[in-house]
Design a protein around this motif. Sequence first.
Motif, PDB file in Angstrom:
ATOM      1  N   SER A   1      -0.481   2.434  17.397  1.00  0.00           N
ATOM      2  CA  SER A   1      -0.242   0.988  17.481  1.00  0.00           C
ATOM      3  C   SER A   1      -0.155   0.330  16.108  1.00  0.00           C
ATOM      4  O   SER A   1       0.010  -0.886  16.014  1.00  0.00           O
ATOM      5  N   LEU A   2      -0.287   1.136  15.035  1.00  0.00           N
ATOM      6  CA  LEU A   2      -0.222   0.596  13.677  1.00  0.00           C
ATOM      7  C   LEU A   2       1.121  -0.106  13.478  1.00  0.00           C
ATOM      8  O   LEU A   2       2.181   0.461  13.705  1.00  0.00           O
ATOM      9  N   ARG A   3       1.061  -1.357  13.082  1.00  0.00           N
ATOM     10  CA  ARG A   3       2.282  -2.153  12.974  1.00  0.00           C
ATOM     11  C   ARG A   3       3.242  -1.575  11.931  1.00  0.00           C
ATOM     12  O   ARG A   3       2.836  -1.141  10.859  1.00  0.00           O
ATOM     13  N   SER A   4       4.513  -1.574  12.287  1.00  0.00           N
ATOM     14  CA  SER A   4       5.540  -1.034  11.404  1.00  0.00           C
ATOM     15  C   SER A   4       5.558  -1.758  10.067  1.00  0.00           C
ATOM     16  O   SER A   4       5.717  -1.132   9.010  1.00  0.00           O
ATOM     17  N   SER A   5       5.411  -3.071  10.090  1.00  0.00           N
ATOM     18  CA  SER A   5       5.446  -3.856   8.852  1.00  0.00           C
ATOM     19  C   SER A   5       4.279  -3.487   7.943  1.00  0.00           C
ATOM     20  O   SER A   5       4.434  -3.405   6.718  1.00  0.00           O
ATOM     21  N   PHE A   6       3.111  -3.238   8.539  1.00  0.00           N
ATOM     22  CA  PHE A   6       1.936  -2.847   7.757  1.00  0.00           C
ATOM     23  C   PHE A   6       2.139  -1.467   7.140  1.00  0.00           C
ATOM     24  O   PHE A   6       1.802  -1.228   5.976  1.00  0.00           O
ATOM     25  N   SER A   7       2.710  -0.554   7.941  1.00  0.00           N
ATOM     26  CA  SER A   7       2.974   0.799   7.467  1.00  0.00           C
ATOM     27  C   SER A   7       3.950   0.784   6.295  1.00  0.00           C
ATOM     28  O   SER A   7       3.752   1.473   5.287  1.00  0.00           O
ATOM     29  N   LYS A   8       5.016  -0.016   6.412  1.00  0.00           N
ATOM     30  CA  LYS A   8       6.001  -0.119   5.340  1.00  0.00           C
ATOM     31  C   LYS A   8       5.383  -0.703   4.071  1.00  0.00           C
ATOM     32  O   LYS A   8       5.724  -0.307   2.960  1.00  0.00           O
ATOM     33  N   LYS A   9       4.465  -1.638   4.255  1.00  0.00           N
ATOM     34  CA  LYS A   9       3.809  -2.256   3.105  1.00  0.00           C
ATOM     35  C   LYS A   9       2.967  -1.238   2.341  1.00  0.00           C
ATOM     36  O   LYS A   9       2.997  -1.200   1.106  1.00  0.00           O
ATOM     37  N   ILE A  10       2.242  -0.391   3.074  1.00  0.00           N
ATOM     38  CA  ILE A  10       1.431   0.653   2.433  1.00  0.00           C
ATOM     39  C   ILE A  10       2.324   1.624   1.660  1.00  0.00           C
ATOM     40  O   ILE A  10       2.018   2.005   0.526  1.00  0.00           O
ATOM     41  N   LYS A  11       3.433   2.001   2.281  1.00  0.00           N
ATOM     42  CA  LYS A  11       4.356   2.927   1.611  1.00  0.00           C
ATOM     43  C   LYS A  11       4.954   2.303   0.353  1.00  0.00           C
ATOM     44  O   LYS A  11       5.113   2.976  -0.671  1.00  0.00           O
ATOM     45  N   ARG A  12       5.282   1.022   0.431  1.00  0.00           N
ATOM     46  CA  ARG A  12       5.841   0.323  -0.719  1.00  0.00           C
ATOM     47  C   ARG A  12       4.831   0.274  -1.862  1.00  0.00           C
ATOM     48  O   ARG A  12       5.172   0.472  -3.035  1.00  0.00           O
ATOM     49  N   ILE A  13       3.562   0.029  -1.519  1.00  0.00           N
ATOM     50  CA  ILE A  13       2.503   0.001  -2.531  1.00  0.00           C
ATOM     51  C   ILE A  13       2.353   1.379  -3.178  1.00  0.00           C
ATOM     52  O   ILE A  13       2.224   1.504  -4.406  1.00  0.00           O
ATOM     53  N   MET A  14       2.387   2.435  -2.345  1.00  0.00           N
ATOM     54  CA  MET A  14       2.259   3.801  -2.858  1.00  0.00           C
ATOM     55  C   MET A  14       3.407   4.130  -3.814  1.00  0.00           C
ATOM     56  O   MET A  14       3.186   4.670  -4.904  1.00  0.00           O
ATOM     57  N   ARG A  15       4.622   3.790  -3.431  1.00  0.00           N
ATOM     58  CA  ARG A  15       5.782   4.058  -4.286  1.00  0.00           C
ATOM     59  C   ARG A  15       5.690   3.257  -5.589  1.00  0.00           C
ATOM     60  O   ARG A  15       5.944   3.799  -6.670  1.00  0.00           O
ATOM     61  N   ASN A  16       5.292   1.999  -5.506  1.00  0.00           N
ATOM     62  CA  ASN A  16       5.163   1.170  -6.713  1.00  0.00           C
ATOM     63  C   ASN A  16       4.104   1.719  -7.650  1.00  0.00           C
ATOM     64  O   ASN A  16       4.283   1.718  -8.876  1.00  0.00           O
ATOM     65  N   ASN A  17       3.001   2.202  -7.088  1.00  0.00           N
ATOM     66  CA  ASN A  17       1.952   2.802  -7.912  1.00  0.00           C
ATOM     67  C   ASN A  17       2.451   4.056  -8.614  1.00  0.00           C
ATOM     68  O   ASN A  17       2.174   4.273  -9.800  1.00  0.00           O
ATOM     69  N   ASN A  18       3.190   4.887  -7.881  1.00  0.00           N
ATOM     70  CA  ASN A  18       3.730   6.108  -8.478  1.00  0.00           C
ATOM     71  C   ASN A  18       4.744   5.781  -9.574  1.00  0.00           C
ATOM     72  O   ASN A  18       4.796   6.461 -10.607  1.00  0.00           O
ATOM     73  N   GLU A  19       5.558   4.750  -9.352  1.00  0.00           N
ATOM     74  CA  GLU A  19       6.516   4.320 -10.379  1.00  0.00           C
ATOM     75  C   GLU A  19       5.793   3.830 -11.627  1.00  0.00           C
ATOM     76  O   GLU A  19       6.208   4.111 -12.756  1.00  0.00           O
ATOM     77  N   PHE A  20       4.699   3.089 -11.422  1.00  0.00           N
ATOM     78  CA  PHE A  20       3.940   2.560 -12.548  1.00  0.00           C
ATOM     79  C   PHE A  20       3.331   3.692 -13.369  1.00  0.00           C
ATOM     80  O   PHE A  20       3.332   3.647 -14.613  1.00  0.00           O
ATOM     81  N   LEU A  21       2.821   4.714 -12.691  1.00  0.00           N
ATOM     82  CA  LEU A  21       2.169   5.827 -13.386  1.00  0.00           C
ATOM     83  C   LEU A  21       3.186   6.749 -14.052  1.00  0.00           C
ATOM     84  O   LEU A  21       3.006   7.160 -15.200  1.00  0.00           O
ATOM     85  N   ALA A  22       4.257   7.081 -13.332  1.00  0.00           N
ATOM     86  CA  ALA A  22       5.227   8.048 -13.855  1.00  0.00           C
ATOM     87  C   ALA A  22       6.211   7.417 -14.829  1.00  0.00           C
ATOM     88  O   ALA A  22       6.662   8.066 -15.772  1.00  0.00           O
TER      89      ALA A  22
END
Length: 372
Positions: A92-113
């Motif tokens: 039941s995890l909301r799609s918008s919430f899931s996308k937000k977590i993924k976006r944060i993860m990608r942004n963090n990886n971009e910042f580090l790499a």
Amino acid sequence: MALILPFILSGIILFLIAIFIAIYGWRKISQLLRFRKEVIPGKTHYEFSHINDQKSEVSLQHKFDQAVIVHGTFVGDDPFHIQEYLENIFPSLRSSFSKKIKRIMRNNNEFLAKDLGNFTKMHESIIDKKLIHNGHTHSLVWSSANSHLARVNGLVSLIRLLREKVKKKESLFLIAHSHGGQIFALYTQVFTNFEHLEDLLKASNKLELFDELKKGLAAQRQINMVMVTLGTPVRYKWVQHEKIQLIHIINHRSELPYGGDLKGSLFTEYGDYVQQWAVSGSDSYIARKVEREVNQRLDLLLDIGCDLKLLQVELSKRKRIHNLGHHMLIDLNDKGVRPNFFKTIFGHGTYTKLDIFTELLNHISFKLNQNK
């Protein structure tokens, strides 16, 4: 007769020794020929050069309508299947919430790499300026997990992206770093082989996507594509198509088309070590049973993903050359006087450093101009 007998016996012994040497030698020669055929496939070719060989700006004679860039492993939006795991536990995890977590993860990886083994907005701008006529460069973000399933999911995303962004009969430039190139290899496998697409989706529990993806691929057959890989390990097989031109770029320092020995890895003496290490058997172990079983089914269709014994055998081959495509073995000038394996990610992160990437586009443009 007694005097002749020792000479006869000596002759027989020497004859048997000669036969033994001939048979053993032939076996060794056969093994070497088989090994060379596997490491350097017959339907491929390669050239050696240095990053500084193209000293001036090279303009592409025929620019592309669109471009797609695909990052490699561990810099995407779910590199350890955490988000996928949460979605399975909490449907039941909301799609918008899931996308937000993924976006944060990608942004963090971009910042580090940043630009070390990773594509950024700057890379998109450089490609737009040098290679694109009126279109745009699109970035494909995938989970980047080190598994078959993650790459099949990346394939699904690629087909959907092309269906959405690229029109029929347009020209398309695609470039991928590391295992992002495996997504391209999968694309060539299913481009006209819908049965293989069906098998991959069935093994991945995604058969409901078949009709959608088949329709997308059928429309994409009219697109003229150039696919470029940067440091993609030799894993999945490539399939030849008249609409797809394939170029592999590998950070390489040697007069032979093989990878380097282990002792030089701390100084990246022979170039890209990850490209020769991330071969069959090197995928991450999947803890969750359902996903592990999916990857085991995909083993039967692709190659063996996670197997340390196989990995040990594959590492000894020091593979550089894929089964298809033109290979540009380029010295990216990142060999260290002191250990620099961390700074360059064992020579694997150098391709996407902005200054190197710009020069690589000059090499690619020069090669494409030659082929016209």
